[in-house]
Write an enzyme that holds these catalytic residues in place. Structure first.
Site, PDB file in Angstrom:
ATOM      1  CB  SER A 119      -0.953  -0.046   1.186  1.00 14.96           C
ATOM      2  OG  SER A 119      -1.854   1.013   1.139  1.00 14.96           O
ATOM      3  CG  ASP A 288      -2.560   4.075  -1.478  1.00 12.51           C
ATOM      4  OD1 ASP A 288      -3.319   3.981  -2.458  1.00 12.51           O
ATOM      5  OD2 ASP A 288      -2.469   3.197  -0.596  1.00 12.51           O
ATOM      6  CG  ASP A 290      -2.719  -0.364  -2.543  1.00 15.46           C
ATOM      7  OD1 ASP A 290      -2.585   0.777  -2.054  1.00 15.46           O
ATOM      8  OD2 ASP A 290      -3.399  -1.253  -2.004  1.00 15.46           O
ATOM      9  CG  ASP A 292      -6.018   0.994  -1.083  1.00 10.48           C
ATOM     10  OD1 ASP A 292      -5.077   1.815  -1.022  1.00 10.48           O
ATOM     11  OD2 ASP A 292      -6.063  -0.047  -0.390  1.00 10.48           O
ATOM     12  NE  ARG A 293      -3.838   4.284   3.115  1.00  4.40           N
ATOM     13  CZ  ARG A 293      -3.265   4.436   4.290  1.00  4.40           C
ATOM     14  NH1 ARG A 293      -2.639   5.556   4.568  1.00  4.40           N
ATOM     15  NH2 ARG A 293      -3.305   3.488   5.186  1.00  4.40           N
TER      16      ARG A 293
HETATM   17  C1  G1P Z   1      -3.787   1.635   8.280  1.00  3.64           C
HETATM   18  C2  G1P Z   1      -4.982   2.531   8.465  1.00  3.64           C
HETATM   19  C3  G1P Z   1      -6.261   1.756   8.214  1.00  3.64           C
HETATM   20  C4  G1P Z   1      -6.202   1.128   6.833  1.00  3.64           C
HETATM   21  C5  G1P Z   1      -4.946   0.304   6.676  1.00  3.64           C
HETATM   22  C6  G1P Z   1      -4.774  -0.232   5.258  1.00  3.64           C
HETATM   23  O1  G1P Z   1      -3.828   0.588   9.200  1.00  3.64           O
HETATM   24  O2  G1P Z   1      -4.997   3.105   9.754  1.00  3.64           O
HETATM   25  O3  G1P Z   1      -7.361   2.604   8.350  1.00  3.64           O
HETATM   26  O4  G1P Z   1      -7.325   0.317   6.611  1.00  3.64           O
HETATM   27  O5  G1P Z   1      -3.801   1.107   6.981  1.00  3.64           O
HETATM   28  O6  G1P Z   1      -4.695   0.787   4.314  1.00  3.64           O
HETATM   29  P1  G1P Z   1      -2.999   0.595  10.582  1.00  3.64           P
HETATM   30  O7  G1P Z   1      -1.569   0.805  10.218  1.00  3.64           O
HETATM   31  O8  G1P Z   1      -3.534   1.739  11.373  1.00  3.64           O
HETATM   32  O9  G1P Z   1      -3.289  -0.736  11.208  1.00  3.64           O
HETATM   33 ZN    ZN Z   2      -3.324   1.367  -0.218  1.00  4.48          ZN
END
Ligand code: G1P
Ligand code: ZN
Length: 554
Positions: A119, A288, A290, A292-293
């Site tokens: 990600s 981001d 991949d 998705d953000r």
């Molecule tokens: C983080 C984000 C969460 C998201 C995840 C994957 O996870 O806080 O909302 O779903 O990345 O993109 P975390 O590192 O907090 O566990």
């Molecule tokens: Zn991502």
């Protein structure tokens, strides 16, 4: 091309690794770890061992193009063939954005898909790599499955792999590997088609082509570059060059491909006209590693992801994707409560789930929600089962096209109508795991003493460890973050990240509600200053981490 000569597949003996527990979103480790002999193979075989219907099935395969993507794809193809998978549909060059992979799983009614991505984590030889399995609804595998995979990884003794040379990943077409079919497809096409059904492209095109409208999309040298170029520039006719940092590079150009105010510096500089050209684009967005953000910006204006979710909800009637109405909204627990207010006004439910997209899957499948989001720059709907960066960008463009107002005006009117939820997240990165665990354990041990305590005018009404009861399948997920709730709706939340690969990251989330329109112009950190102090005090952050400042503030 046919590899017709049948090859007898001998299982390869292997030794289990003890660190293959999937986190918030699959298994993420340093590239060096993934490159260890049999490391990837063990994890892939463990996934396969948990899939009784694997022989003859169809799988989707692709990744965000980061370093080690191509090598991994070749290994997984050979393992899929040896494990008697019927067909693998692969994005050209081994590329698929996460939402595009989710869509393909659903479109082809595949058994599932393997997505190679870490990600928003940095890429390159010294960066991170990741792998996750998505199930047949297109969404991340539920905890039950990832736990089963983890159990497999601890006892695995052999894996299956076809000893065959790699196939050409860059040529579209059909191939056969052992008896397995491989179809290499254009990674953008199906996704672009899906987007056309979700939005009013004609109206967005008119908006984008107005002389006084400028748009900037920062792909951060990650996977969305080709997607954004095709959709925004080729189909919606944005001026060529509107997509910046659009080439997908295996090391993301050395940057941290995370669309926030800290890491999407190039975009932020444009949107705040730091070069003092006298103007800034009307609309800015970033995605981001991949895809998705998403981050949404207006000229000289940043939209927090929590507000973005609420604004999309309040304007859903303007977006064709929601032509059958908004059924319900989902938000992760640490996400601000701005969307709850919209849901309340619309008379629809708002579900509070733990962090991580996998918890939205059941609600989306059951038709209880068709819009969901997280504070961590994630927004999505039931069109796929992942968050979707470009989709959120198109939501905003569609709203702008209909409302003919600036991003800032839309958000300010939203605050005027619903009140403003001031919101911030402070990340303390790379804390020694032991210290982070001690901080959390001590906080947990003291939770009972916090209820009823007053700080200034606020009193703590609830102090607990968030536990989620899934209303669809009745599963319960415990230990999902420490919540300190106050009588005026303010909240302080603590949790440890489940996606990092080095030490521990403490996430501190702070929120308060402000109804008074005269108070909607405060600086966020100032508006939340007293709560930030309380949080630091309650958790003794400085004492446990030695850090006087967070590493990243969003
Ligand atoms: C983080 C984000 C969460 C998201 C995840 C994957 O996870 O806080 O909302 O779903 O990345 O993109 P975390 O590192 O907090 O566990
Ligand atoms: Zn991502």
């Amino acid at each position: 091309m046919h590899y017709s000569k049948p090859i007898k597949v001998q299982p390869v003996k292997t030794q289990a690794f003890n660190d293959q527990k999937p986190g918030t979103s699959g298994l993420r480790k340093k590239v060096a770890q993934f490159k260890k002999t049999d490391y990837l193979q063990n994890f892939v075989q463990s996934i396969f061992n948990c899939l009784p219907n694997l022989p003859g099935s169809t799988l989707i395969l692709g990744g965000d193009g980061r370093y080690y993507n191509r090598e991994s794809i070749q290994i997984i193809l050979r393992m899929a063939a040896a494990n008697r998978v019927g067909k693998v549909i692969l994005g050209q060059g081994g590329i698929l954005s996460t939402p595009a992979a989710s869509h393909l799983i659903r479109k082809h009614k595949a058994l599932g898909g393997i997505i190679l991505s870490a990600s928003h984590n940095p890429g390159g030889m010294n960066g991170d790599f990741g792998i996750k399995y998505n199930v047949s609804n297109g969404g991340p595998a539920p905890e039950e499955f990832t736990n089963a995979v983890y159990e497999e990884t601890k006892k695995i003794t052999e894996y299956h792999i076809a000893p065959i040379k790699g196939i050409p990943l860059d040529l579209l077409g059909h191939y056969t590997l052992e008896k397995m079919n491989i179809e290499i497809i254009n990674p953008v096409q199906d996704y672009a088609e899906l987007m056309k059904c979700q939005f009013n492209f004609d109206k967005i095109k008119m908006l984008i082509n107005q002389d006084n409208f400028e748009l900037c999309f920062d792909a951060m040298y990650a996977v969305t570059g080709p997607y954004a170029k095709q959709i925004l520039e080729d189909e919606l006719c944005a001026t060529p060059g509107s997509v910046i940092r659009g080439e997908s590079l295996p090391d993301f150009g050395g940057i941290h491909p995370d669309p926030n105010l800290v890491h999407a510096r190039r975009l932020v500089a444009k949107m705040f006209d730091e070069e003092e050209t006298g103007s800034a684009p009307n609309f800015g967005a970033a995605s981001d590693g991949d895809g998705d953000r998403n981050m949404i910006m207006g000229d000289y204006f940043f939209v927090t992801p929590s507000d973005s979710l609420a604004v999309i909800a309040a304007n859903a009637h303007l977006i064709p994707a929601f032509k059958n109405g908004l059924k319900g909204i989902g938000r992760s627990m640490p996400t601000s409560q701005a969307a709850d207010r919209v849901a309340e006004k619309l008379g629809i439910p708002c579900y509070e789930t733990p962090t991580g997209w996998k918890f939205f899957g059941n609600l989306l499948d059951a038709g209880r929600i068709n819009l969901c989001g997280e504070e961590s720059f994630g927004t999505g709907s039931d069109h796929v089962r992942e968050k979707d960066g470009l989709w959120a960008v198109l939501c905003w463009l569609n709203i702008l096209a209909e409302r003919k107002q600036s991003v800032e005006d839309i958000v300010r009117q939203h605050w005027a109508e619903y009140g403003r939820n001031y919101y911030t997240r402070h990340d303390y990165e790379n804390i020694p795991s032991e210290s982070a665990n001690k901080l959390i354990d001590t906080l947990l041990a003291n939770l009972n003493t916090l209820k009823g305590k007053s700080f200034g005018e606020r009193t703590i009404t609830i102090a607990d460890n968030f536990s989620y009861h899934d209303p669809v399948d009745d599963t319960v997920s415990k230990n999902q973050g420490i919540r300190i709730l106050f009588d005026d709706g303010a909240r302080i939340i603590f949790r440890l990240s489940g996606t990092g690969t080095e030490g521990a990251t403490l996430r501190l989330y702070i929120e308060r509600y402000e109804k008074d329109i005269q108070q909607h112009d405060l600086d966020t950190q100032e508006a939340l200053y007293d709560l930030i102090e309380i949080a630091e005090l309650i958790a003794n952050i400085i004492g446990y981490t030695g850090m006087h400042e967070p590493t990243v503030i969003t």
